[in-house]
Write a protein that holds these residues in place. Structure first.
Motif, short mmCIF file in Angstrom:
data_model
loop_
_atom_site.label_atom_id
_atom_site.label_comp_id
_atom_site.label_asym_id
_atom_site.label_seq_id
_atom_site.Cartn_x
_atom_site.Cartn_y
_atom_site.Cartn_z
N PRO A 199 -34.84 -0.71 13.45
CA PRO A 199 -34.42 -1.76 14.32
C PRO A 199 -34.47 -1.40 15.81
CG PRO A 199 -32.38 -0.64 13.37
CD PRO A 199 -33.39 -0.25 12.69
N PRO A 200 -34.67 -2.17 16.80
CA PRO A 200 -34.92 -1.67 17.95
C PRO A 200 -33.69 -1.00 18.75
CG PRO A 200 -35.73 -4.04 17.89
CD PRO A 200 -35.16 -3.42 16.42
N ALA A 201 -32.37 -1.45 18.20
CA ALA A 201 -31.39 -0.80 18.45
C ALA A 201 -31.14 0.91 18.39
CB ALA A 201 -30.03 -1.28 18.08
N TYR A 202 -32.09 1.17 17.23
CA TYR A 202 -32.08 2.47 16.84
C TYR A 202 -32.35 3.42 17.99
CZ TYR A 202 -33.73 6.72 14.77
OH TYR A 202 -34.26 8.07 14.38
N PHE A 203 -33.24 3.04 18.74
CA PHE A 203 -33.77 3.74 19.95
C PHE A 203 -32.91 3.96 20.89
CE2 PHE A 203 -37.84 1.57 18.55
CZ PHE A 203 -38.54 2.59 18.23
N TYR A 204 -31.63 3.30 20.66
CA TYR A 204 -30.72 3.82 21.76
C TYR A 204 -29.35 4.11 21.22
CZ TYR A 204 -34.09 0.93 24.14
OH TYR A 204 -35.25 0.24 24.76
N SER A 206 -36.81 8.41 23.93
CA SER A 206 -38.03 9.12 23.78
C SER A 206 -37.82 10.17 22.35
CB SER A 206 -38.32 10.32 24.81
OG SER A 206 -38.69 9.57 25.89
N LYS A 207 -36.35 10.62 22.22
CA LYS A 207 -36.06 11.27 21.16
C LYS A 207 -36.07 10.82 19.95
CE LYS A 207 -32.05 14.17 19.56
NZ LYS A 207 -31.61 13.50 18.27
N ARG A 208 -35.41 9.49 19.81
CA ARG A 208 -35.53 8.47 18.57
C ARG A 208 -37.03 8.19 18.27
NH1 ARG A 208 -31.09 9.92 16.59
NH2 ARG A 208 -29.24 9.43 17.78
N LEU A 209 -37.63 7.82 19.38
CA LEU A 209 -39.10 7.29 19.10
C LEU A 209 -39.84 8.28 18.26
CD1 LEU A 209 -41.59 5.39 19.33
CD2 LEU A 209 -41.67 6.37 21.87
N GLU A 225 -25.67 10.54 16.15
CA GLU A 225 -26.51 10.69 14.86
C GLU A 225 -25.91 9.91 13.80
OE1 GLU A 225 -29.53 12.32 14.98
OE2 GLU A 225 -29.10 12.91 17.21
N ASP A 226 -24.72 9.80 13.51
CA ASP A 226 -24.47 9.20 12.16
C ASP A 226 -24.52 7.73 12.42
OD1 ASP A 226 -23.62 11.51 10.92
OD2 ASP A 226 -21.53 11.42 11.73
N GLU A 227 -24.35 7.19 13.49
CA GLU A 227 -24.44 5.90 14.11
C GLU A 227 -26.15 5.43 13.71
OE1 GLU A 227 -24.48 2.99 17.81
OE2 GLU A 227 -22.72 4.27 17.57
N ALA A 228 -26.77 6.56 14.25
CA ALA A 228 -28.57 6.02 14.33
C ALA A 228 -28.55 5.79 12.60
CB ALA A 228 -29.13 7.21 15.00
N ARG A 229 -28.23 6.72 11.86
CA ARG A 229 -28.41 6.93 10.64
C ARG A 229 -27.97 5.66 10.03
NH1 ARG A 229 -26.43 10.58 5.53
NH2 ARG A 229 -28.31 10.19 4.34
#
Length: 106
Positions: free
Chosen positions: A62-67, A5-8, A71-75
């Motif tokens: 990418p779909p994986a971003y949502f999981y 939810s946060k990433r979305l 924070e650094d990994e998401a970026r």
């Protein structure tokens, strides 16, 4: 709030889209697009994997971003995803080089 939810919400806001617009661009029926996206962002419902893929495509993530919890990994995932193929190959080569350097230095 779940990490999904946060990433979305972060990705939708960064894209400058309303919940309704995102839902419509992701292929959700316009009559329920806003309500469904609101439910996803408020962790009331979780979309199925096909809907997640469609939402990710609409947001250019990418779909994986949502999981990604970190924070650094998401970026890094976002940056890598948005590179062209030569850029991706360059980053992978650098990552392999760094990995090998760190592991041989031990």
């Amino acid at each position: 709030m779940s990490i999904f939810s946060k990433r979305l919400k972060e990705a939708r806001t960064a894209a400058g889209l309303s919940q309704e617009r995102l839902g419509i661009e992701a292929g959700i029926d316009p009559a329920s697009a806003s309500a469904r996206m609101n439910q996803y962002e408020n962790n009331e419902h979780v979309p199925n994997s096909l809907t997640i893929i469609q939402i990710a495509a609409a947001l250019n993530v990418p779909p994986a971003y949502f999981y990604c919890v970190d924070e650094d990994e998401a970026r890094m995932l976002l940056l890598f995803f948005r590179l062209d193929m030569p850029g991706k190959k360059r980053i992978l080569a650098l990552a392999i080089e760094l990995h090998d350097t760190v592991h041989t230095a031990r």
